[in-house]
Design an enzyme around this catalytic site. Structure first.
Site, PDB file in Angstrom:
ATOM      1  N   VAL A 146       0.878  -1.177   0.000  1.00 38.04           N
ATOM      2  CA  VAL A 146       0.000   0.000   0.000  1.00 38.04           C
ATOM      3  C   VAL A 146       0.910   1.220   0.000  1.00 38.04           C
ATOM      4  O   VAL A 146       2.059   1.154   0.437  1.00 38.04           O
ATOM      5  CB  VAL A 146      -0.964   0.036   1.212  1.00 38.04           C
ATOM      6  CG1 VAL A 146      -2.040  -1.019   1.078  1.00 38.04           C
ATOM      7  CG2 VAL A 146      -0.206  -0.112   2.527  1.00 38.04           C
ATOM      8  N   SER A 147       0.408   2.337  -0.517  1.00 37.13           N
ATOM      9  CA  SER A 147       1.247   3.521  -0.681  1.00 37.13           C
ATOM     10  C   SER A 147       1.459   4.304   0.602  1.00 37.13           C
ATOM     11  O   SER A 147       2.472   4.960   0.775  1.00 37.13           O
ATOM     12  CB  SER A 147       0.637   4.454  -1.736  1.00 37.13           C
ATOM     13  OG  SER A 147       0.556   3.786  -2.976  1.00 37.13           O
ATOM     14  N   LYS A 148       0.481   4.255   1.518  1.00 33.33           N
ATOM     15  CA  LYS A 148       0.565   5.073   2.728  1.00 33.33           C
ATOM     16  C   LYS A 148       0.742   4.211   3.966  1.00 33.33           C
ATOM     17  O   LYS A 148       0.127   3.158   4.096  1.00 33.33           O
ATOM     18  CB  LYS A 148      -0.689   5.935   2.869  1.00 33.33           C
ATOM     19  CG  LYS A 148      -0.853   6.946   1.736  1.00 33.33           C
ATOM     20  CD  LYS A 148      -2.126   7.749   1.908  1.00 33.33           C
ATOM     21  CE  LYS A 148      -2.295   8.735   0.755  1.00 33.33           C
ATOM     22  NZ  LYS A 148      -3.574   9.484   0.866  1.00 33.33           N
TER      23      LYS A 148
END
Length: 199
Positions: free
Chosen positions: A3-5
């Site tokens: 996931v990016s965050k």
């Protein structure tokens, strides 16, 4: 999984469920919380290192694995050389399964597109440089030292009370750059002569 965050607003639950359903053991799951554009993905690096010949790397979607097409092609090329397969479970890359002939064909098309993209970028760069040269401009970073800075440095270095650190700060150069162009006595050096010779 990725996931990016890392702030908890995104979870890998969907990816985890899909991978477990596809037969991946929970101890063989790797998870990164980082943008796909970053190079610092320690769990991806650990995953790639753990793979052995005959293994297959499973990813939920292709964009969970690589930063861009070129990065993906490089990863898969490395895996193929090591005898490791890649299988994408869903999304636009779902046809990719390098353990099958059709999957290899699809990825071969991806690799050809990445090579084509590289060639286009190279051609555009060369054409841009040639165009700039034709107009009298040369590529590369601008020089730190200019003829005006050289003359100021020569005048200042010739004075005994000159503070070299203050002069470097004023000229926005390092001490090494200064001494490469002008001697402590304010005399012009070879690099300084080259700057003054430039138009």
């Amino acid at each position: 999984m990725r996931v990016s965050k890392a702030d908890g607003s995104q979870t890998t639950d969907l990816q985890r469920d899909a991978l477990l359903a596809a037969g991946v053991e929970s101890k063989a799951l790797y998870e990164d919380k980082a943008s796909g554009k970053t190079d610092d993905r320690p769990h991806l690096a650990a995953c790639l290192k753990a793979l052995r010949s005959g293994d297959t790397l499973l990813v939920w979607k292709l964009d969970r694995l690589g930063r861009d097409l070129r990065h993906l092609v490089n990863i898969v090329h490395d895996l193929t050389e090591r005898g490791v397969g890649l299988k994408v479970l869903t999304g636009q890359g779902a046809a990719i399964d390098t353990t099958t002939a059709s999957g290899k064909l699809v990825f071969g098309i991806f690799a050809a597109l990445a090579e084509f993209e590289r060639e286009l970028i190279s051609e555009r760069t060369k054409a841009g440089l040639a165009s700039a040269r034709a107009r009298g401009r040369s590529g590369g970073r601008p020089y730190k030292m200019t003829p005006a800075k050289i003359r100021l440095a020569m005048a200042s270095m010739g004075k005994k009370d000159t503070n070299v650190s203050a002069l470097c700060k004023e000229l926005d150069i390092t001490r090494q750059t200064l001494y490469r162009h002008v001697s402590p006595a304010g005399e012009l050096r070879e690099d300084g002569r080259k700057v003054l010779a430039r138009k």
